[in-house]
Design an enzyme around this catalytic site. Sequence first.
Site, PDB file in Angstrom:
ATOM      1  N   ASP A 151      -6.089 -13.759 -19.733  1.00  0.00           N
ATOM      2  CA  ASP A 151      -6.780 -14.529 -18.742  1.00  0.00           C
ATOM      3  C   ASP A 151      -7.861 -15.544 -19.633  1.00  0.00           C
ATOM      4  O   ASP A 151      -8.425 -15.196 -20.647  1.00  0.00           O
ATOM      5  CB  ASP A 151      -7.556 -13.852 -17.996  1.00  0.00           C
ATOM      6  CG  ASP A 151      -8.571 -14.608 -16.991  1.00  0.00           C
ATOM      7  OD1 ASP A 151      -7.710 -14.994 -16.099  1.00  0.00           O
ATOM      8  OD2 ASP A 151      -9.769 -14.610 -17.025  1.00  0.00           O
ATOM      9  N   ASP A 196      -1.692  -0.994  -4.097  1.00  0.00           N
ATOM     10  CA  ASP A 196      -1.857  -0.167  -5.224  1.00  0.00           C
ATOM     11  C   ASP A 196      -0.768   0.043  -6.055  1.00  0.00           C
ATOM     12  O   ASP A 196       0.394  -0.702  -5.840  1.00  0.00           O
ATOM     13  CB  ASP A 196      -2.460   1.256  -4.938  1.00  0.00           C
ATOM     14  CG  ASP A 196      -1.507   1.958  -3.632  1.00  0.00           C
ATOM     15  OD1 ASP A 196      -0.107   1.607  -3.927  1.00  0.00           O
ATOM     16  OD2 ASP A 196      -1.982   2.568  -3.044  1.00  0.00           O
ATOM     17  N   ASN A 241       0.862  -1.182  -0.125  1.00  0.00           N
ATOM     18  CA  ASN A 241      -0.022  -0.072  -0.104  1.00  0.00           C
ATOM     19  C   ASN A 241       0.939   1.300   0.113  1.00  0.00           C
ATOM     20  O   ASN A 241       1.490   1.552   0.993  1.00  0.00           O
ATOM     21  CB  ASN A 241      -1.076   0.026   1.299  1.00  0.00           C
ATOM     22  CG  ASN A 241      -1.928   1.164   1.378  1.00  0.00           C
ATOM     23  OD1 ASN A 241      -1.712   1.955   0.446  1.00  0.00           O
ATOM     24  ND2 ASN A 241      -2.830   1.067   2.050  1.00  0.00           N
ATOM     25  N   GLY A 294      -5.930  -2.653   0.050  1.00  0.00           N
ATOM     26  CA  GLY A 294      -5.476  -1.282  -0.216  1.00  0.00           C
ATOM     27  C   GLY A 294      -3.994  -1.300  -0.896  1.00  0.00           C
ATOM     28  O   GLY A 294      -3.549  -0.357  -1.154  1.00  0.00           O
ATOM     29  N   ASN A 304      -6.086   6.307  -1.225  1.00  0.00           N
ATOM     30  CA  ASN A 304      -6.957   5.835  -2.216  1.00  0.00           C
ATOM     31  C   ASN A 304      -7.566   4.548  -2.006  1.00  0.00           C
ATOM     32  O   ASN A 304      -8.047   3.816  -2.836  1.00  0.00           O
ATOM     33  CB  ASN A 304      -6.134   5.891  -3.842  1.00  0.00           C
ATOM     34  CG  ASN A 304      -4.926   4.992  -3.646  1.00  0.00           C
ATOM     35  OD1 ASN A 304      -4.641   3.973  -3.019  1.00  0.00           O
ATOM     36  ND2 ASN A 304      -4.106   5.057  -4.882  1.00  0.00           N
ATOM     37  N   ASP A 305      -7.235   4.131  -0.786  1.00  0.00           N
ATOM     38  CA  ASP A 305      -7.930   2.883  -0.185  1.00  0.00           C
ATOM     39  C   ASP A 305      -9.237   2.512  -0.613  1.00  0.00           C
ATOM     40  O   ASP A 305      -9.573   1.450  -0.897  1.00  0.00           O
ATOM     41  CB  ASP A 305      -7.477   2.481   1.288  1.00  0.00           C
ATOM     42  CG  ASP A 305      -5.817   2.576   1.680  1.00  0.00           C
ATOM     43  OD1 ASP A 305      -5.175   2.522   0.668  1.00  0.00           O
ATOM     44  OD2 ASP A 305      -5.683   2.522   2.918  1.00  0.00           O
ATOM     45  N   GLU A 338      -3.506 -18.048 -20.978  1.00  0.00           N
ATOM     46  CA  GLU A 338      -3.792 -18.941 -19.735  1.00  0.00           C
ATOM     47  C   GLU A 338      -4.426 -20.213 -20.546  1.00  0.00           C
ATOM     48  O   GLU A 338      -5.793 -19.747 -20.905  1.00  0.00           O
ATOM     49  CB  GLU A 338      -4.691 -18.457 -18.906  1.00  0.00           C
ATOM     50  CG  GLU A 338      -5.036 -19.539 -17.635  1.00  0.00           C
ATOM     51  CD  GLU A 338      -6.066 -18.882 -16.864  1.00  0.00           C
ATOM     52  OE1 GLU A 338      -5.973 -19.367 -15.549  1.00  0.00           O
ATOM     53  OE2 GLU A 338      -6.895 -17.934 -17.068  1.00  0.00           O
TER      54      GLU A 338
END
Length: 618
Positions: free
Chosen positions: A325, A159, A132, A157, A137-138, A354
């Site tokens: 993905d 980032d 964090n 949190g 910006n949490d 993947e």
Amino acid sequence: MKIKLFIVCICCFIAFGNAQIKKVEPPHWWSDMETSEIQILFYGDSLANYEVKSDGLQIIKVDKVVNPNYLFVTVNTKNVVPSTASFSFSKDGSIAFTHPYEIVARNPSSRERKGFDSSDVVYLIMPDRFANGNRDNDSHPEMSEKVERSNGGGRHGGDIQGVINNLDYIHDLGATAIWSTPLLEDNEPKYSYHTYAQSDLYRIDPRYGTNEDYKKLADEMHERDMKLIMDYVTNHWGSKHWIIQDLPFAEWIHQWPEGFTRSNYRMATQFDSYASEVDKKGCMNGWFDTTMPDMNQSNPFVLRYMIQNAIWWIEYAGLDGLRVDTYSYNDKEGIAQWTKAIMDEYPNFNIVGEVWMHDQAQISYWQKDSKIGALDNYNSNLPSVMDFTLHDAVTTMFSEDETGWDKGMIRAYDNFVNDFLYPDVNNIMVFAGNHDTNRINGIFQSDIKKYKLVLSLLLTTRGIPQLYYGDEIGMLGNRDEKGDGDIRRDFPGGWFVDGRSAFKSASTNHGRTSDQEAYHKFTKKLLNWRKEATAVHNGNLLQYIPFDNVYVYFRSNETQTVMVLINNSSKIRKLDTSRFKEGIQSFTQGTDVISDENFDLTSKITIQPKTALILDLK
């Protein structure tokens, strides 16, 4: 006076009336792109009621769809110099409002950028759980889910700034590339830290930072000669995506008359000669989950949107690769076109898909120019795939102390026997774990000897090694018993309130524990050696059938030969080197890259139980 006021109001409406336009995607484009014909999506209230013209760009066609809030405007940007064009929207012959559209200058070397390859080691980060760096910006007023670090399935949190703050740690460890799980906006009310249910494909989730922060991350990495890989999701979006909330037309996603229909997850139906149509559709068109609408890549509007979005991020942020993905769940013809369009734009780029399957023939089907795919008249154009069969082997064989016909190190040998199925064996991603699998150190119950065996294999065999954040300090996790949150624990020291930081050496105050330091020291030495070990980047692989649970192989090119010996047994083994003459050739000595101990190759080599030797031959 009234007349003057009326004229002023009309002018203001023309100048600022583009507030009626709520979204423009892509928000800008570049000059001198191979992808010069682009389809701009304009979204706003009843936009289809307006006629559109452009000053500065040639409009090829305008598509109005079922939903009147959309206009799809195809323009030609070929030979357009960097400038600001303008779109005007008219009704009844009068301009109602205008919107600027910028064509920006392209980096001259952009097209020739070099993607990640087998000379790299990829470090996989789950950003919400790594560090964090910006507590402000949490949580965010526009985003539904707020930070709740005590909740294993909640937002913690971490980032982009947290990653930037610890780039020196990753670089010092010896990793040369970072794959971060998705960072684009995900506004699901729960489980949004996962970020695979995206709600805006042109916006970094504000709880991670801004688009500018993401570009800064790439820039900071390039200054360290590191590469950034974006996790891109083509198969599904999030249920809260603004387009999903107001579809242009029903066929934008796969719809089912009976409502939500989950995928059957049977990817083999994509090439099964005997598969029923209902089963094929069940895999390809079924939704991955209730919050993840399945995208219809067979629709040209959707496919064009995805191609442009991926290219936009590569160009904007300066990306060095994509990890896609659930690649094999997509419409296979559509995803092949998507992949080709990106590789045509960036010929030296790399994309790894993947393909979570457990058979080499089935995985190899999805690699570009596959012999297996050719039997089906299919070419995915995908440069790289993930070696899930090797993952299956390494999570099993190092707990098998005794050899057997199909147990112990023969699992590794047999995995590589099938490499003839792959058109490009060096461009395969090898790994022991990721954000969807049990932690390797959890599987081996903190047995550092087994961890060293795993890494010795992965970092010296063919392919592109990928490490999962925290494995290098012995982090644990078991999703079978405690869920996904347990394999995605917070990296110790990534939060301001953490008492001890694994980002710091054990010799510093409140740094790594002695156990963490042991894992880290081994990993760092092997990774940094590998940076210059060209034989393991792209050299030939020569392997010997394992005897007594000891596996021996060589990596060699014109300038280097490396001999790897892995004793997976619980006993001391003495190996007669005459058997390995083909690999040893005229070399007489080898130096172990970890211990710096010298070994005489003209006599028997003694190797301790559950130990690997990586000998640089002299």
